[in-house]
Design a protein around this motif. Structure first.
Motif, PDB file in Angstrom:
ATOM      1  N   ASP A 207     -19.885  25.804 -26.185  1.00  0.00           N
ATOM      2  CA  ASP A 207     -19.870  25.886 -27.641  1.00  0.00           C
ATOM      3  C   ASP A 207     -20.161  24.547 -28.313  1.00  0.00           C
ATOM      4  O   ASP A 207     -20.192  24.464 -29.540  1.00  0.00           O
ATOM      5  N   ARG A 227     -26.230  29.535 -22.528  1.00  0.00           N
ATOM      6  CA  ARG A 227     -26.051  29.538 -23.967  1.00  0.00           C
ATOM      7  C   ARG A 227     -24.921  30.475 -24.411  1.00  0.00           C
ATOM      8  O   ARG A 227     -24.806  31.597 -23.928  1.00  0.00           O
ATOM      9  N   GLN A 229     -21.984  30.930 -28.073  1.00  0.00           N
ATOM     10  CA  GLN A 229     -21.881  30.746 -29.510  1.00  0.00           C
ATOM     11  C   GLN A 229     -21.588  29.281 -29.797  1.00  0.00           C
ATOM     12  O   GLN A 229     -20.575  28.736 -29.356  1.00  0.00           O
ATOM     13  N   ASP A 231     -20.642  25.946 -31.886  1.00  0.00           N
ATOM     14  CA  ASP A 231     -19.852  25.473 -33.006  1.00  0.00           C
ATOM     15  C   ASP A 231     -20.467  24.162 -33.488  1.00  0.00           C
ATOM     16  O   ASP A 231     -20.363  23.131 -32.824  1.00  0.00           O
TER      17      ASP A 231
END
Length: 252
Positions: A207, A227, A229, A231
Motif C-alpha cells: 500500500d 499491486r 490498494q 495509500d
C-alpha cells in the motif's frame, strides 16, 4: 546543531544545482557549435559518450559533500574507459589502475563512513541482520538507515514505527532491506540508492506509494511489487543512480 546541518545541506544542494546547470549549459553550447561545424565529429563523439556521462555525474556528485567520494570514483572509471577508447594504454598502467581504484573505494568507505558515524549515531559492523564480506550499517536506531556493502552483502529487517528514509550504497555487492513491518514518519521520506556493479532489494508494503527517480547507466531499478490498494499518504521516493548495477522493489 540541527539548524546548522540544514544550512549545510541547503548549500550543498545549491552547489549541486549550480554544477548541473553549468554542465547542461556547456552541453547546449557544444551542441550548437557542433551544428555550426565548429566542433568536429571526433570531438563530439568524445563529448556525447557514456564515458563522459559518467564523468559528468561524478562532477555533480563531487559538488555534493555527502557524495564526494562516489563522485571521484565515477570520474576515475569514466576517465579510464575514455582514455582506453582513444589510446593504447600500457599494460602496466592497467595493472595499477584497478587495484588503485579499489584502494580509493576503501579510503572513501573508511573516512566517509567515519563522518556518517559521527553525524548519525552508532557504527554497527557486519550488518544488524545477517551479513557477509565487507558489509557495514550506520544508523540512529532504525528510523534512518545507512547501508554500505562492498564485495559482500547482508539482510536487514527494519521495525521502525517512524521511518524517515536512508541511504544504501552497493559496490560489487548487494543488500536486502525488509521494510514490510515499518511505518512511515510524517513528511517526505526518501531512500537514496547508489549501485555500482552491485544491487539492492527493498521489501516494501503493497500500500506504499513509491516514486522511482533512479538514474540508470547500463543498469536498472524497478518496482516489481504485487499491486494492491495504494495509500497516497504513504509516499516514499527512491532516488539515486545505478551504474552497471541496479535493484528491485518487492512486496514479499
Amino acid at each position: 546543531m540541527e539548524n546548522n546541518e540544514n544550512v549545510t545541506v541547503h548549500r550543498g544542494m545549491n552547489r549541486k544545482s549550480l554544477v548541473f546547470g553549468l554542465l547542461v549549459l556547456g552541453l547546449g553550447f557544444a551542441w550548437l557549435l557542433h551544428n555550426f561545424g565548429l566542433i568536429g565529429d571526433r570531438a563530439w563523439d568524445v563529448i556525447f559518450s557514456w564515458q563522459m556521462l559518467l564523468i559528468a555525474i561524478g562532477i555533480v556528485n563531487v559538488a555534493n559533500d555527502s557524495h564526494r567520494g562516489v563522485g571521484w570514483i565515477l570520474i576515475a572509471i569514466g576517465g579510464f574507459f575514455m582514455v582506453s577508447e582513444y589510446y593504447d594504454l600500457p599494460t602496466s598502467f592497467r595493472h595499477v589502475f584497478w587495484p588503485a581504484l579499489l584502494i580509493m573505494i576503501g579510503l572513501v568507505l573508511i573516512f566517509g563512513t567515519g563522518k556518517m558515524c559521527r553525524r548519525r549515531g552508532r557504527w554497527i559492523g557486519n550488518g544488524t541482520g545477517s551479513g557477509t564480506g565487507s558489509d557495514f550499517s550506520f544508523s540512529k536506531g532504525e528510523d534512518f538507515i545507512e547501508e554500505v556493502a562492498v564485495f559482500g552483502g547482508g539482510d536487514r529487517v527494519i521495525n521502525s514505527q517512524a521511518f524517515r528514509g536512508g541511504k544504501i550504497v552497493t559496490i560489487f555487492g548487494g543488500s536486502k532491506i525488509d521494510l514490510t513491518r515499518a511505518q512511515l514518519a510524517e513528511g517526505p521520506v526518501e531512500i537514496e540508492v547508489v549501485a555500482i556493479f552491485g544491487g539492492s532489494t527493498l521489501l516494501l508494503p503493497t500500500d506504499w506509494n513509491v516514486k522511482l527517480e533512479v538514474f540508470n547507466i547500463f543498469g536498472g531499478y524497478g518496482d516489481k511489487r504485487v499491486r494492491g490498494q495504494v495509500d497516497f499518504n504513504k509516499t516514499v521516493v527512491v532516488k539515486g543512480v545505478a551504474i552497471f548495477g541496479g535493484g528491485e522493489i518487492k512486496s514479499y
